[in-house]
Write a protein that holds these residues in place. Structure first.
Motif, mmCIF file in Angstrom:
data_model
loop_
_atom_site.group_PDB
_atom_site.id
_atom_site.type_symbol
_atom_site.label_atom_id
_atom_site.label_comp_id
_atom_site.label_asym_id
_atom_site.label_seq_id
_atom_site.Cartn_x
_atom_site.Cartn_y
_atom_site.Cartn_z
ATOM 1 N N THR A 191 39.668 51.222 36.183
ATOM 2 C CA THR A 191 41.039 51.086 36.690
ATOM 3 C C THR A 191 41.147 51.668 38.094
ATOM 4 O O THR A 191 41.629 51.007 39.032
ATOM 5 C CB THR A 191 42.031 51.827 35.766
ATOM 6 O OG1 THR A 191 41.998 51.248 34.473
ATOM 7 C CG2 THR A 191 43.456 51.733 36.327
ATOM 8 N N ASN A 192 40.697 52.912 38.257
ATOM 9 C CA ASN A 192 40.868 53.569 39.557
ATOM 10 C C ASN A 192 39.889 53.052 40.609
ATOM 11 O O ASN A 192 40.220 53.034 41.804
ATOM 12 C CB ASN A 192 40.730 55.082 39.393
ATOM 13 C CG ASN A 192 42.015 55.699 38.888
ATOM 14 O OD1 ASN A 192 42.482 55.355 37.801
ATOM 15 N ND2 ASN A 192 42.626 56.587 39.660
ATOM 16 N N LEU A 193 38.709 52.629 40.192
ATOM 17 C CA LEU A 193 37.776 52.067 41.162
ATOM 18 C C LEU A 193 38.300 50.734 41.698
ATOM 19 O O LEU A 193 38.188 50.441 42.901
ATOM 20 C CB LEU A 193 36.397 51.885 40.520
ATOM 21 C CG LEU A 193 35.677 53.189 40.141
ATOM 22 C CD1 LEU A 193 34.355 52.895 39.448
ATOM 23 C CD2 LEU A 193 35.447 54.059 41.379
ATOM 24 N N ILE A 194 38.893 49.930 40.819
ATOM 25 C CA ILE A 194 39.475 48.648 41.270
ATOM 26 C C ILE A 194 40.660 48.909 42.189
ATOM 27 O O ILE A 194 40.785 48.284 43.255
ATOM 28 C CB ILE A 194 39.916 47.822 40.037
ATOM 29 C CG1 ILE A 194 38.695 47.338 39.256
ATOM 30 C CG2 ILE A 194 40.772 46.625 40.473
ATOM 31 C CD1 ILE A 194 39.026 46.712 37.910
ATOM 32 N N LEU A 195 41.536 49.854 41.798
ATOM 33 C CA LEU A 195 42.694 50.171 42.642
ATOM 34 C C LEU A 195 42.248 50.798 43.957
ATOM 35 O O LEU A 195 42.909 50.636 44.992
ATOM 36 C CB LEU A 195 43.640 51.120 41.900
ATOM 37 C CG LEU A 195 44.370 50.518 40.697
ATOM 38 C CD1 LEU A 195 45.199 51.583 39.980
ATOM 39 C CD2 LEU A 195 45.276 49.376 41.153
ATOM 40 N N GLY A 196 41.121 51.503 43.940
ATOM 41 C CA GLY A 196 40.602 52.080 45.174
ATOM 42 C C GLY A 196 40.192 51.021 46.172
ATOM 43 O O GLY A 196 40.270 51.232 47.390
#
Length: 208
Positions: A71-76
């Motif tokens: 989730t956070n890697l994609i949003l990053g």
């Protein structure tokens, strides 16, 4: 959920069933929708770990780690690069929620003692989130994330608090409500899924 008599890694591999792989993008979607919802409405909440907690309950901690970190890697990549650093918070939430599930914290909740245990689980997740997010926000973002809670951080620093104290106090104030809501929603959704559609991990921890 690791089966009796199998190695740790074999148990982890068994958690990644076909159903678990199908649920990973669903959990990522729940995380993104929850986070977007609070940002659009400018709510003093995060709601970006609902999918991670849900997967920790029904598919195990390691499957939840993949969904939360993704989730956070994609949003990053798609929104703000600094968001990727908070993947550490997702991983910590996934591991602790998964450990709680394995330890029987989410078995059938039916009386006052069970609800007290569920409340305590939300408080523990809030503490875990605050302890992992505070150093990231201070070191990576200088204490200010660009969100609404910056005003509270600034106000606390104006009263003499250090930046760490101000970020910690603000983060925990938000996290305590946020994680209680997130856990309540995730547990409620997990309970509504018919047993035949649950991964074997969820079938065991919800019906022990």
């Amino acid at each position: 959920m690791a089966e009796t008599g199998v190695s740790f890694w074999r148990g982890v591999a068994l958690d990644f069933s076909t159903r678990a792989f199908v649920l990973i993008p669903v959990a990522i979607g729940l995380n993104v929708i929850g986070g977007t919802f609070t940002r659009v409405l400018r709510l003093p909440l995060f709601l970006d770990v609902i999918g991670t907690i849900l997967l920790a309950i029904i598919a195990g901690p390691w499957v939840a780690v993949v969904a939360g970190a993704s989730t956070n890697l994609i949003l990053g990549v798609t929104t703000s690069p600094s968001t990727a650093f908070f993947a550490v918070v997702q991983i910590a939430i996934a591991l602790v929620a998964g450990w709680m599930a394995t330890s029987g914290w989410f078995m059938d909740v039916s009386d006052t003692r069970d609800y007290a245990r569920l409340f305590l689980a939300g408080v523990i997740l809030a503490i875990v989130s605050t302890l992992t997010a505070t150093p990231i926000q201070v070191i990576v973002l200088g204490g200010f994330s660009g969100a609404g809670q910056d005003a509270a951080v600034g106000a606390l620093m104006a009263t003499g608090s250090s930046i760490v104290e101000a970020v910690f106090a603000t983060q925990f104030t938000i996290d305590i409500t946020d994680k209680l809501i997130s856990l309540g929603v995730a547990y409620g959704v997990a309970r509504q899924i018919p047993e035949r559609y649950l991964p074997s991990f969820g079938q065991q921890v919800l019906n022990e």
